[in-house]
Each structure stands twice: as C-alpha cells, then as structure tokens.
Design an enzyme around this catalytic site. Structure first.
Site, PDB file in Angstrom:
ATOM      1  N   CYS A  12       2.202   3.421   9.578  1.00 27.89           N
ATOM      2  CA  CYS A  12       2.344   4.715   8.896  1.00 27.89           C
ATOM      3  C   CYS A  12       3.060   5.709   9.822  1.00 27.89           C
ATOM      4  O   CYS A  12       2.600   5.988  10.925  1.00 27.89           O
ATOM      5  CB  CYS A  12       0.978   5.259   8.505  1.00 27.89           C
ATOM      6  N   ASN A  25       9.047  -6.981   4.461  1.00 28.99           N
ATOM      7  CA  ASN A  25       8.926  -5.782   3.625  1.00 28.99           C
ATOM      8  C   ASN A  25      10.080  -4.828   3.945  1.00 28.99           C
ATOM      9  O   ASN A  25      10.522  -4.732   5.084  1.00 28.99           O
ATOM     10  CB  ASN A  25       7.571  -5.113   3.907  1.00 28.99           C
ATOM     11  N   PRO A  48       0.860  -1.197   0.000  1.00 34.99           N
ATOM     12  CA  PRO A  48       0.000   0.000   0.000  1.00 34.99           C
ATOM     13  C   PRO A  48       0.890   1.238   0.000  1.00 34.99           C
ATOM     14  O   PRO A  48       1.877   1.290   0.731  1.00 34.99           O
ATOM     15  CB  PRO A  48      -0.752  -0.118   1.335  1.00 34.99           C
ATOM     16  N   MET A  49       0.549   2.222  -0.817  1.00 30.81           N
ATOM     17  CA  MET A  49       1.311   3.479  -0.810  1.00 30.81           C
ATOM     18  C   MET A  49       0.355   4.645  -1.047  1.00 30.81           C
ATOM     19  O   MET A  49      -0.111   4.858  -2.169  1.00 30.81           O
ATOM     20  CB  MET A  49       2.426   3.439  -1.851  1.00 30.81           C
ATOM     21  N   GLY A 106       7.276  -2.188  -2.329  1.00 33.32           N
ATOM     22  CA  GLY A 106       6.598  -0.905  -2.522  1.00 33.32           C
ATOM     23  C   GLY A 106       7.265  -0.058  -3.587  1.00 33.32           C
ATOM     24  O   GLY A 106       6.978  -0.194  -4.780  1.00 33.32           O
ATOM     25  N   ARG A 107       8.211   0.784  -3.162  1.00 26.71           N
ATOM     26  CA  ARG A 107       8.769   1.769  -4.092  1.00 26.71           C
ATOM     27  C   ARG A 107       9.399   1.146  -5.331  1.00 26.71           C
ATOM     28  O   ARG A 107       9.236   1.664  -6.434  1.00 26.71           O
ATOM     29  CB  ARG A 107       9.766   2.653  -3.330  1.00 26.71           C
ATOM     30  N   LYS A 144      -0.233  -4.745   9.400  1.00 32.44           N
ATOM     31  CA  LYS A 144       1.040  -4.277   8.813  1.00 32.44           C
ATOM     32  C   LYS A 144       1.684  -3.334   9.815  1.00 32.44           C
ATOM     33  O   LYS A 144       1.057  -2.375  10.260  1.00 32.44           O
ATOM     34  CB  LYS A 144       0.793  -3.591   7.475  1.00 32.44           C
ATOM     35  N   GLN A 189      -7.092  -1.609   3.353  1.00 30.67           N
ATOM     36  CA  GLN A 189      -6.321  -1.246   4.542  1.00 30.67           C
ATOM     37  C   GLN A 189      -7.001  -0.134   5.340  1.00 30.67           C
ATOM     38  O   GLN A 189      -7.354   0.912   4.796  1.00 30.67           O
ATOM     39  CB  GLN A 189      -4.906  -0.788   4.164  1.00 30.67           C
TER      40      GLN A 189
HETATM   41  C1  LIG Z   1       4.692   7.325  -0.611  1.00 27.51           C
HETATM   42  C2  LIG Z   1       4.461   6.182   0.335  1.00 27.51           C
HETATM   43  C3  LIG Z   1       3.189   5.968   0.832  1.00 27.51           C
HETATM   44  C4  LIG Z   1       2.947   4.910   1.723  1.00 27.51           C
HETATM   45  N1  LIG Z   1       1.673   4.676   2.160  1.00 27.51           N
HETATM   46  C5  LIG Z   1       1.417   3.586   2.939  1.00 27.51           C
HETATM   47  C6  LIG Z   1       0.078   3.243   3.294  1.00 27.51           C
HETATM   48  O1  LIG Z   1      -0.908   3.879   2.886  1.00 27.51           O
HETATM   49  N2  LIG Z   1      -0.087   2.167   4.105  1.00 27.51           N
HETATM   50  C7  LIG Z   1       0.988   1.411   4.557  1.00 27.51           C
HETATM   51  O2  LIG Z   1       0.783   0.449   5.288  1.00 27.51           O
HETATM   52  N3  LIG Z   1       2.238   1.704   4.201  1.00 27.51           N
HETATM   53  C8  LIG Z   1       2.474   2.758   3.398  1.00 27.51           C
HETATM   54  N4  LIG Z   1       3.747   3.012   2.993  1.00 27.51           N
HETATM   55  C9  LIG Z   1       4.834   2.073   3.372  1.00 27.51           C
HETATM   56  C10 LIG Z   1       5.020   0.979   2.306  1.00 27.51           C
HETATM   57  O3  LIG Z   1       3.869   0.162   2.210  1.00 27.51           O
HETATM   58  C11 LIG Z   1       6.235   0.105   2.617  1.00 27.51           C
HETATM   59  O4  LIG Z   1       6.042  -0.469   3.883  1.00 27.51           O
HETATM   60  C12 LIG Z   1       7.540   0.890   2.612  1.00 27.51           C
HETATM   61  O5  LIG Z   1       7.613   1.749   1.492  1.00 27.51           O
HETATM   62  C13 LIG Z   1       8.761  -0.032   2.621  1.00 27.51           C
HETATM   63  O6  LIG Z   1       8.730  -0.882   1.501  1.00 27.51           O
HETATM   64  P1  LIG Z   1       9.628  -0.606   0.173  1.00 27.51           P
HETATM   65  O7  LIG Z   1      11.054  -0.423   0.634  1.00 27.51           O
HETATM   66  O8  LIG Z   1       9.442  -1.827  -0.673  1.00 27.51           O
HETATM   67  O9  LIG Z   1       9.108   0.650  -0.461  1.00 27.51           O
HETATM   68  C14 LIG Z   1       4.012   4.072   2.138  1.00 27.51           C
HETATM   69  C15 LIG Z   1       5.300   4.294   1.619  1.00 27.51           C
HETATM   70  C16 LIG Z   1       5.526   5.332   0.740  1.00 27.51           C
HETATM   71  C17 LIG Z   1       6.929   5.537   0.190  1.00 27.51           C
END
Ligand SMILES: Cc1cc2nc3c(=O)[nH]c(=O)nc-3n(C[C@H](O)[C@H](O)[C@H](O)COP(=O)(O)O)c2cc1C
Length: 319
Positions: A102, A203, A11-12, A227-228, A141, A72
C-alpha cells in the site's frame, strides 16, 4: 491462448468492500477475492473489527456466490500481525494475506513503506507463518521495490519464508504509484528463483484477455490478480478464464442499479449509496465512449430516485 490457472479479484480499500465483492464475484468467476486491508496496530484485531470488515467470515469466509475471501492485514508489529491472523483463522478465515504494497502516506510505517526494510518483512512473514496453523493459506502482497525495481530480488527472498504459499507482486515500485508508463511485468519474470519455488501472482494493468496473455508470457506466472479493470469489466475473470465477451453497457447499468439494493442490504447509509454507485460507474466509464457519455450525465444527478430513473431509462433505451 494460455488459460490462467487462477484469477484473483484484488483488494481495493474503499472500493472492494463486502457489497462490491458480492457483486463482482457473482459476475467474475474469480478463484478468490480479498478483503480491504485491515490495519493492525499494537493490539490483536478484535473479533468485532474482523467481522465488520469481513462479514463473509460468518458465511464460511465466502461471498454469496461461494468465492473464498482472503483476509488482508497491514501493519509493522510482527507479534500483533500473528495474533490477528490467528484470530481471523479462529473466526473462519482460510487464507491470510500480508500487505507490503500500500503506497499511502497515511499508513506510516506499514504497507509499501516496509519495502525499505526487507528484514522486517521477513520477520513479520516468518512470525505469522510459524504461529498460524499450517492449514491456513498465507500470502504476501508487495510491489517490486520502494524506489527501484532492482530491489525486487532481495525483497522476494526476504518474503519467501518456508511455508509461505504465494507472493503476489504489483509490477511497480512504491514511487511509481499507479503510473501508466511504469509497469515491469518482465521484472516479475526474473523473480521465480528468488521465490524458491513459492508461486508468484502477477498484478498490474491486466485489463482484458490480450493483456493477460502478455502478462503471463512476460512474467511466467499462471496466477493473475486484477483490480481496477474488474470494475470496468465486471465479468473480467470470465473474460480471462473462459473467453467471455465483455458485458454490454446495458448489463453494466443493470449492475449499477442493483448495487443500490445491495448497499441497502449491507446497511449502507442512504446518503453514501449514490456516491458508491457513481464510483462504480466511474470505472465503467473507462470501457468506451458511450459509457463515458452516460457517466458525464449521471454525475450531475444528486438524488437517489432521479439516479435510479436515469439508469432505468438508459437500460430501456439500450434494450
Ligand atoms: C482504490 C484502490 C485501493 C487499493 N487498496 C488496496 C488494499 O487495500 N490492499 C492492497 O494490497 N492493494 C490495494 N490496492 C492495489 C491493488 O490491489 C492492485 O495491486 C493495483 O490496483 C494494481 O492492480 P490493477 O492494475 O489491476 O488495478 C488498491 C488500489 C486501488 C486503485
């Protein structure tokens, strides 16, 4: 090479919204994706809000390519979280995820702020589980802690209520935000016992097949969430599960061009469309120097038709 059992698209908020889920799931072969967090306050979420945030609910809660979407929720009121989860389920959700990760200061008493209150995490998770139909998949999460990864075992024990189906862990604390030099896959590896057999999902910084292997070795997890990097490499799930090569820049630019059409389809205001395409290419630019060079030029364009022209010309030049 171990093939991950499952790869999830993370989720992002502000990034992985319905059109992006549509585009990335079609490329990425994910087992599941997640809605952005939906904030629950002191009333159950109205159906209208759920349907706006997760239009996939109307399509069997799947993206256009058939990838299931987990809904979520974020909040601190156990009863309202439970009522909102039930409403989502009544609308067609088959999976609910509770956000305790978050790090935003703006979510106040919710998200990662609750990592300082394991008892509240337990109460919310238990209340949602007890009131939600057992056929609905429920996950949590979270991060490794608020200030210190040593908090992780207690937090995992708090979340691991009977009937919970998965615990997804971002391998950083709230304080570590997204810092490159703070990532503790090894700590996730120590948490399986605390989780009482509930599967853990690893993650954080999974960016390619190699990092996925390291992550699985260190965490002992076979379920991964990305995610990213799923924007930098739009076929990341395929790379991790099927050994696919990263898409060439030309293909990524074709996706960027098609994103204008998708954003239209999802009724995005014309004036926000260019920003969203720039946001996507901002992640793509991390793939290599050529992508970074194109992004530097693309960023200067302020008009949609010029942007589409620039993309088309580059796609042709790369052919
Ligand atoms: C721009 C952005 C928005 C995010 N929004 C959420 C969200 O809505 N809910 C959530 O559980 N995590 C959110 N995250 C965290 C990501 O789900 C993830 O846990 C985190 O980016 C680490 O994973 P990655 O290194 O693969 O990006 C967000 C991360 C980013 C960068």
């Amino acid at each position: 090479m171990t093939v991950p059992e499952k790869v999830y698209l993370a989720p992002m908020e502000g990034v992985c919204d319905p059109p992006l889920r549509h585009m990335l799931c079609a490329q990425g072969c994910y087992d599941e994706c997640f809605s952005e967090f939906i904030r629950v306050t002191d009333v159950p979420l109205p159906a209208k809000t759920l349907l706006r945030e997760v239009p996939e609910l109307k399509e069997d809660c799947c993206t256009a390519d058939g990838t299931p979407v987990r809904v979520q929720l974020l909040g601190d009121n156990a009863e309202m979280m439970a009522a909102s989860a039930q409403r989502a389920a009544a609308l067609g959700a088959r999976g609910i995820d509770l956000n305790f990760g978050c790090p935003s200061r703006f979510v106040h008493h919710a998200g990662a702020m609750l990592l300082r209150e394991p008892e509240l995490i337990r109460r919310i998770t238990a209340t949602v589980r007890e009131t939600l139909d057992q056929s609905i998949f429920l996950s949590v999460k979270m991060r490794l802690g608020f200030a210190d990864p040593a908090e992780a075992p207690d937090l995992v024990r708090a979340a691991a209520v009977p009937g919970l189906n998965e615990i997804i862990i971002h391998a950083r604390t709230r304080k570590e935000l997204y810092r490159k030099d703070s990532l503790h896959w090894d700590v996730i590896g120590t948490l399986h016992e605390a989780a009482s057999g509930i599967p853990l999902v690893a993650n954080g910084d999974i960016v390619d097949a190699e990092s996925a292997q390291h992550c699985m070795e260190q965490t002992g997890c076979t379920r991964l969430m990305a995610g990213r990097a799923a924007l930098t490499e739009p076929n990341l799930g395929r790379m991790l599960k099927q050994g696919a090569a990263p898409l060439p820049l030309q293909e990524k630019l074709k996706l960027a061009l098609s994103l204008f059409t998708l954003l239209d389809q999802y009724h995005f205001a014309v004036k926000s469309q260019l920003d969203r395409v720039k946001q996507f290419l901002g992640f793509v630019r991390r793939s290599d120097a050529q992508a970074a060079e194109f992004f530097a030029e693309f960023c200067r364009v302020n008009e949609i038709e010029a942007a589409k022209r620039q993309l088309t010309e580059k796609i042709e030049a790369l052919a």
